[in-house]
Write a protein that holds these residues in place. Structure first.
Motif, PDB file in Angstrom:
ATOM      1  N   LEU A  21       6.769  16.857   8.387  1.00  0.00           N
ATOM      2  CA  LEU A  21       6.360  15.884   7.373  1.00  0.00           C
ATOM      3  C   LEU A  21       7.013  14.530   7.645  1.00  0.00           C
ATOM      4  N   ALA A  22       8.298  14.548   7.988  1.00  0.00           N
ATOM      5  CA  ALA A  22       8.996  13.303   8.317  1.00  0.00           C
ATOM      6  C   ALA A  22       8.364  12.642   9.542  1.00  0.00           C
ATOM      7  N   GLN A  39       4.990   8.403  12.018  1.00  0.00           N
ATOM      8  CA  GLN A  39       3.803   8.071  12.797  1.00  0.00           C
ATOM      9  C   GLN A  39       2.853   7.177  11.997  1.00  0.00           C
ATOM     10  N   THR A  40       2.781   7.400  10.701  1.00  0.00           N
ATOM     11  CA  THR A  40       1.934   6.567   9.851  1.00  0.00           C
ATOM     12  C   THR A  40       2.409   5.123   9.888  1.00  0.00           C
ATOM     13  N   VAL A  57       0.853  -1.193   0.000  1.00  0.00           N
ATOM     14  CA  VAL A  57       0.000   0.000   0.000  1.00  0.00           C
ATOM     15  C   VAL A  57       0.888   1.242   0.000  1.00  0.00           C
ATOM     16  N   ALA A  58       0.514   2.222  -0.816  1.00  0.00           N
ATOM     17  CA  ALA A  58       1.261   3.480  -0.895  1.00  0.00           C
ATOM     18  C   ALA A  58       0.659   4.506   0.063  1.00  0.00           C
ATOM     19  N   TYR A  59       1.535   5.254   0.719  1.00  0.00           N
ATOM     20  CA  TYR A  59       1.130   6.343   1.601  1.00  0.00           C
ATOM     21  C   TYR A  59       1.909   7.590   1.189  1.00  0.00           C
ATOM     22  N   SER A  60       1.210   8.714   1.083  1.00  0.00           N
ATOM     23  CA  SER A  60       1.879   9.936   0.644  1.00  0.00           C
ATOM     24  C   SER A  60       1.220  11.151   1.296  1.00  0.00           C
ATOM     25  N   LEU A  61       2.043  12.133   1.629  1.00  0.00           N
ATOM     26  CA  LEU A  61       1.558  13.366   2.242  1.00  0.00           C
ATOM     27  C   LEU A  61       2.505  14.491   1.850  1.00  0.00           C
ATOM     28  N   GLY A  62       1.979  15.681   1.692  1.00  0.00           N
ATOM     29  CA  GLY A  62       2.829  16.812   1.329  1.00  0.00           C
ATOM     30  C   GLY A  62       2.225  18.130   1.758  1.00  0.00           C
ATOM     31  N   TYR A  63       2.886  19.219   1.369  1.00  0.00           N
ATOM     32  CA  TYR A  63       2.373  20.552   1.674  1.00  0.00           C
ATOM     33  C   TYR A  63       2.766  21.519   0.555  1.00  0.00           C
ATOM     34  N   ILE A  64       1.982  22.578   0.448  1.00  0.00           N
ATOM     35  CA  ILE A  64       2.203  23.607  -0.570  1.00  0.00           C
ATOM     36  C   ILE A  64       2.310  24.959   0.132  1.00  0.00           C
TER      37      ILE A  64
END
Length: 301
Positions: free
Chosen positions: A111-112, A117-118, A82-89
């Motif tokens: 973010l790290a 935690q994920t 399963v892929a997990y992804s998170l970011g910010y702009i």
């Protein structure tokens, strides 16, 4: 889509803030590595397949033929990565007008932290759902059950009567582990490897396992769990959600496995039209159980 603008941190546009807090704290050491055997993955999914083995050899009467047994495939457990992804702009204006570098610098660290935690939460959920029959393994049973089907009849990796953590309940569960058999009913050398408890039970676990004499009694009897070193390690996991549930990991091969398909990757870019800065993190993995004998437990009384 959330975008960090000058309005997100209005105090950062004017000098005078003594300190910024809340975005960065000390982290717990990695805990999911104590819950699983860590492996690498090179495919979309991974499978753990049981082999049934042979039964006991029967008596061969003089002149009669040898009996032959089958060696067949048993249940199959499959885990799909399963892929997990998170970011910010962040807008160009916010980057230019923000007077506090530590605010922007903490975003990457935050973010790290979220990605770490994920991993911990996804891993702990295998344990959190161990008694939930909505989450089943290759034998169509929940991870901890009293009726795992086998060629030798139903088998159990859960106390028949749920019990809170105590010297007696640990003894009962470890006896069950040491009496374990394979799918054909032959004795196997299954041994406790570690006790895994939530934060609510960490002190009880230490008292029970480390006391030289029986804990919490006036008896002069030896603490057999301690003297025999039945459980070599104790691990507290901060992501377990049931304050009563506790578990014992065993030395069963291919029990609880964590497959890393792609490690955490951090990338950044800039949008041509808006000049917004983008940063994201991506990872792909799957934790799951093959042989249910890798984990014994009880949800507590």
């Amino acid at each position: 889509m959330a975008v960090i603008t000058t309005g997100s941190h209005p105090k950062a546009l004017w000098p005078g803030v003594y300190a910024w807090f809340g975005a960065k704290y000390d982290e717990h050491p990695q805990e999911y590595t104590k819950l699983f055997d860590i492996k690498s993955s090179s495919k979309n999914y991974e499978e753990l397949v049981e082999q049934t083995g042979f039964g006991l050899a029967p008596v061969k009467a003089e002149g009669s033929s040898t009996a032959y047994d089958s060696h067949a495939q048993g249940v199959t457990a499959r885990g799909t990565n399963v892929a997990y992804s998170l970011g910010y702009i962040v807008t160009r204006e916010e980057l230019a007008d923000n007077l506090y570098k530590d605010v922007s610098m903490q975003r990457a660290a935050s973010l790290a932290f979220s990605m770490a935690q994920t991993r911990e939460n996804v891993g702990a959920n295998i344990y959190n759902r161990a008694f939930n029959n909505s989450y089943t393994g290759g034998d169509a049973k929940e991870l901890c059950a009293t009726d795992h089907p086998s060629l030798a009849g139903n088998q159990s990796n859960e106390l028949a009567t749920a019990a809170d953590l105590s010297e007696a309940s640990i003894e009962d569960l470890t006896i069950q582990i040491m009496d374990a058999v394979n799918s054909k009913g032959l004795k196997i050398s299954l041994q406790p490897k570690s006790l895994i408890v939530p934060t609510a039970l960490v002190y009880d676990a230490q008292r029970i396992l480390k006391s030289v004499q029986q804990s919490g009694t006036a008896n002069n009897d030896v603490n057999a769990i301690n003297s025999l070193n039945v459980i070599p390690e104790v691990h507290v996991n901060h992501y377990l959600t049931d304050s009563d549930a506790w578990f014992i990991r065993t030395n069963a091969p291919s029990g609880l496995c964590w497959f890393d398909r792609e490690p955490v990757q951090f990338t950044k870019d800039e949008d041509f039209d808006t000049d917004n800065a983008k940063a994201k993190a991506y990872m792909r993995f799957i934790p799951f159980s093959g042989d249910w004998r890798g984990l014994y437990g009880t949800p507590g009384a």
